[in-house]
Design an enzyme around this catalytic site. Structure first.
Site, PDB file in Angstrom:
ATOM      1  N   ASP A 261     -13.214  -5.555 -47.168  1.00 41.72           N
ATOM      2  CA  ASP A 261     -13.133  -3.887 -46.877  1.00 41.72           C
ATOM      3  C   ASP A 261     -11.549  -3.814 -46.849  1.00 41.72           C
ATOM      4  O   ASP A 261     -11.281  -2.363 -46.759  1.00 41.72           O
ATOM      5  CB  ASP A 261     -13.332  -3.726 -45.395  1.00 41.72           C
ATOM      6  CG  ASP A 261     -12.780  -4.594 -44.338  1.00 41.72           C
ATOM      7  OD1 ASP A 261     -12.971  -5.699 -44.466  1.00 41.72           O
ATOM      8  OD2 ASP A 261     -12.111  -4.142 -43.421  1.00 41.72           O
ATOM      9  N   ASN A 262     -10.760  -4.676 -47.161  1.00 41.60           N
ATOM     10  CA  ASN A 262      -9.174  -4.391 -47.406  1.00 41.60           C
ATOM     11  C   ASN A 262      -8.836  -4.489 -48.754  1.00 41.60           C
ATOM     12  O   ASN A 262      -7.669  -4.833 -49.181  1.00 41.60           O
ATOM     13  CB  ASN A 262      -8.452  -5.110 -46.611  1.00 41.60           C
ATOM     14  CG  ASN A 262      -8.700  -4.621 -45.055  1.00 41.60           C
ATOM     15  OD1 ASN A 262      -9.054  -3.536 -44.829  1.00 41.60           O
ATOM     16  ND2 ASN A 262      -8.423  -5.677 -44.134  1.00 41.60           N
ATOM     17  N   ASP A 271      -3.885  -1.462 -46.444  1.00 46.16           N
ATOM     18  CA  ASP A 271      -3.858  -2.076 -45.292  1.00 46.16           C
ATOM     19  C   ASP A 271      -2.969  -2.952 -44.928  1.00 46.16           C
ATOM     20  O   ASP A 271      -3.144  -4.330 -44.984  1.00 46.16           O
ATOM     21  CB  ASP A 271      -5.394  -2.442 -45.030  1.00 46.16           C
ATOM     22  CG  ASP A 271      -6.292  -1.447 -44.494  1.00 46.16           C
ATOM     23  OD1 ASP A 271      -5.962  -0.227 -44.530  1.00 46.16           O
ATOM     24  OD2 ASP A 271      -7.610  -1.868 -44.325  1.00 46.16           O
TER      25      ASP A 271
HETATM   26  P1  AMP Z   1      -8.574  -2.896 -40.343  1.00 43.35           P
HETATM   27  O1  AMP Z   1      -8.135  -4.098 -39.319  1.00 43.35           O
HETATM   28  O2  AMP Z   1      -7.779  -1.868 -40.268  1.00 43.35           O
HETATM   29  O3  AMP Z   1      -8.878  -3.347 -41.778  1.00 43.35           O
HETATM   30  O4  AMP Z   1      -9.748  -2.360 -39.716  1.00 43.35           O
HETATM   31  C1  AMP Z   1     -11.300  -3.079 -39.731  1.00 43.35           C
HETATM   32  C2  AMP Z   1     -11.994  -2.190 -39.144  1.00 43.35           C
HETATM   33  O5  AMP Z   1     -11.919  -1.637 -37.687  1.00 43.35           O
HETATM   34  C3  AMP Z   1     -12.182  -0.773 -39.742  1.00 43.35           C
HETATM   35  O6  AMP Z   1     -13.569  -0.470 -39.761  1.00 43.35           O
HETATM   36  C4  AMP Z   1     -11.398  -0.002 -38.946  1.00 43.35           C
HETATM   37  O7  AMP Z   1     -11.903   1.571 -39.064  1.00 43.35           O
HETATM   38  C5  AMP Z   1     -11.853  -0.642 -37.534  1.00 43.35           C
HETATM   39  N1  AMP Z   1     -10.665  -0.349 -36.440  1.00 43.35           N
HETATM   40  C6  AMP Z   1      -9.599  -0.626 -36.561  1.00 43.35           C
HETATM   41  N2  AMP Z   1      -8.856  -0.299 -35.412  1.00 43.35           N
HETATM   42  C7  AMP Z   1      -9.683   0.643 -34.745  1.00 43.35           C
HETATM   43  C8  AMP Z   1      -9.528   1.484 -33.705  1.00 43.35           C
HETATM   44  N3  AMP Z   1      -8.274   1.674 -32.819  1.00 43.35           N
HETATM   45  N4  AMP Z   1     -10.463   2.294 -33.472  1.00 43.35           N
HETATM   46  C9  AMP Z   1     -11.542   2.393 -34.134  1.00 43.35           C
HETATM   47  N5  AMP Z   1     -11.850   1.582 -35.238  1.00 43.35           N
HETATM   48  C10 AMP Z   1     -10.915   0.977 -35.500  1.00 43.35           C
HETATM   49 MG    MG Z   2      -9.001  -1.943 -43.451  1.00 42.86          MG
END
Ligand code: AMP
Ligand code: MG
Length: 510
Positions: A261-262, A271
């Site tokens: 997803d990244n 990301d």
């Molecule tokens: P990431 O670590 O940014 O790649 O995020 C992985 C997943 O977790 C994605 O679906 C993000 O939207 C979700 N996510 C990360 N942080 C939050 C947050 N503070 N609130 C809601 N969803 C989050």
């Molecule tokens: Mg992400």
């Protein structure tokens, strides 16, 4: 007394079927204040900022920008939505992720005619938030701002930073942290995980619609009527990722969380969570606190890229051929080529770093021998190549380069010093034999950066900002905007961390 801001949204993603996203508005924040607005990028995007009145002050326009880029005010013609996606996180499939703390305001054609997304990050909960608060602390916002703009200046395809706004609210993580909203610009936010989302739901029609959207948007050179159009699409995505990861490797960048997803299908880096640049070179380097097994270690990035692309291929198989066996063969051939493209792209970058005007078969061994020496001595990767740029001729003084062996983290020895000197002799001879000796120095200075966003500098900028002082952040951005030109007044920014400044772990920033 105010400014009017026109963003020329045309919203191609919102025109895709409803099941691709959830329409949702940002949740307003208490007290938005503009930290930074990237006017140069705004211009590229065709965003018009007009002062309505002679009385308009900088403060007024800052306030208005803060209202918009916090999500408190929705610009005209925006179509806010949270995108649906899945993803393999550290190898484990998570069927439903999606924008949990991000909201796409919309997309537009920039002044070059390229479609670009404008997305708020930290703008409140969405139907994909799961247990998250939809918010972002200030630290990760500034980190992403610094890293993506530095990557852009280094010439790496990347998402960009349009704005950062503090929210005037606290977010709760380990403790209480100031909140902020980041505005990200991307060629698109479509990820490998976006394809996985529909494939997992056995929604072949949506996979095809998404593939058609990606083809028209990012790879318009592909003839969509060609029988092999989707195979060409997959190949084009693999080529972009091969180049992107080669870029990361050559600048010593570790993404840190290469989940599917990244990984974008546009080929932009996205990301900037626990990512980091290596100071001392070692191929097994890992910074991310959650990467306990080193899955996303520096040296694993090409193989992980291939693994992620295999997951993408799985979603596209039905579009490659009705016969699954033939489809798998086509995908496998491209995935094998990916490894070659990635290696070739990396060799070309390393060739440039060494000042050679053309690649020779023997160069791979020369490069690998050098990297083995750097790893043995834990020598600073960036500074080594920067100072190497001043050593291309036999009569150049080597002292500044060899002094790097005296840095505290180095594991220096008389043998290592001798081996490096021998390597330098061989390399200089190669430059002479190829007629590159005179021009190499200048070319190398344009390839080997003086300034990278070193972890301790990023940490220092964030720590000051958390105390209300944004000058350190501003100064760092200024230094990183021209990574290839050394300046006497910025000499300190070239330096690796002192032992007590070292950042050993980085965090996700969620
Ligand atoms: P990431 O670590 O940014 O790649 O995020 C992985 C997943 O977790 C994605 O679906 C993000 O939207 C979700 N996510 C990360 N942080 C939050 C947050 N503070 N609130 C809601 N969803 C989050
Ligand atoms: Mg992400």
């Amino acid at each position: 007394m105010s400014i009017s801001l026109h963003i020329p949204f045309s919203n191609a993603y919102a025109a895709l079927p409803d099941r691709f996203y959830a329409r949702v508005l940002p949740t307003p924040v208490k007290n938005p204040a503009l930290i930074r607005f990237n006017s140069a990028l705004a211009q590229e995007l065709g965003i018009e900022l007009n002062a309505d009145s002679a009385c308009s002050t900088d403060n007024n326009s800052d306030n208005q920008l803060a209202q918009i880029f916090s999500g408190n005010e929705i610009p005209d013609n925006a179509a806010p939505l949270a995108m649906a996606y899945s993803g393999h996180q550290f190898g484990q499939l998570n069927p439903q992720l999606g924008d949990g703390r991000a909201i796409l305001l919309g997309d537009l054609l920039d002044i070059q005619g390229q479609r670009r997304d404008i997305q708020l990050k930290g703008s409140g909960r969405t139907p994909f938030s799961r247990s998250g608060d939809g918010r972002s602390p200030l630290g990760p916002v500034l980190r992403e701002y610094i890293l993506c703009e530095a990557m852009h200046a280094l010439g790496v395809p990347t998402t960009r930073a349009l704005a950062a706004v503090s929210s005037g609210e606290w977010v709760i993580r380990d403790g209480r942290e100031p909140g902020a909203v980041f505005t990200r610009v991307a060629a698109s936010h479509i990820r490998v995980g976006t394809f996985q989302y529909f494939a997992l739901r056995r929604d072949g029609e949506a996979v095809k619609q998404l593939a058609d959207h990606v083809m028209a948007r990012h790879y318009p050179h592909i003839n969509s009527n060609d029988d092999d159009a989707y195979r060409h699409l997959f190949e084009a995505i693999c080529r972009k990722q091969a180049e992107l990861i080669a870029q990361w490797m050559q600048i010593g960048f570790i993404h840190g969380v290469m989940n599917t997803d990244n990984m974008t299908v546009s080929g932009e880096a996205i990301d900037y969570g626990p990512c980091a640049f290596m100071d001392a070179y070692h191929p097994e380097t890992v910074f991310s606190s959650i990467d306990r097994n080193g899955r996303y270690a520096y040296q694993n990035q090409p193989a992980i890229g291939q693994w992620n692309l295999a997951r993408l291929a799985e979603t596209l198989l039905p579009l490659f051929n009705d016969d699954e066996k033939i489809a798998v063969e086509k995908a496998t051939a491209i995935l094998q080529d990916f490894a070659l493209w990635q290696q070739q792209a990396w060799l070309e970058h390393m060739r440039e770093k060494l000042g050679f005007s053309a690649l020779k078969n023997s160069d791979q061994a020369l490069i690998e021998n050098l990297l083995a020496l750097l790893a043995e001595g834990r020598i600073d990767y960036t500074l080594f190549f920067r100072r190497l740029s001043d050593c291309s001729q036999p009569d150049n003084e080597r002292q500044a380069l060899l002094e790097l062996l005296n840095l505290p983290e180095c594991r220096s020895s008389a043998t290592l010093l001798q081996n490096i000197n021998n390597w330098l002799d061989d390399w200089q001879q190669q430059l002479i034999q190829r007629g590159d000796s005179d021009s190499a120095g200048q070319r190398m200075l344009n390839k080997n950066p003086a300034f990278i966003p070193r972890n301790h500098r990023v940490a220092e900028a964030i720590a000051a900002a958390e105390e209300g002082d944004f000058s350190v952040f501003e100064q760092l951005l200024q230094v990183l905007a021209e990574p290839y030109s050394s300046k006497a007044e910025y000499a300190d920014y070239e330096q690796p961390p002192k032992p007590d400044e070292k950042v050993l772990r980085t965090f996700c920033g969620t």
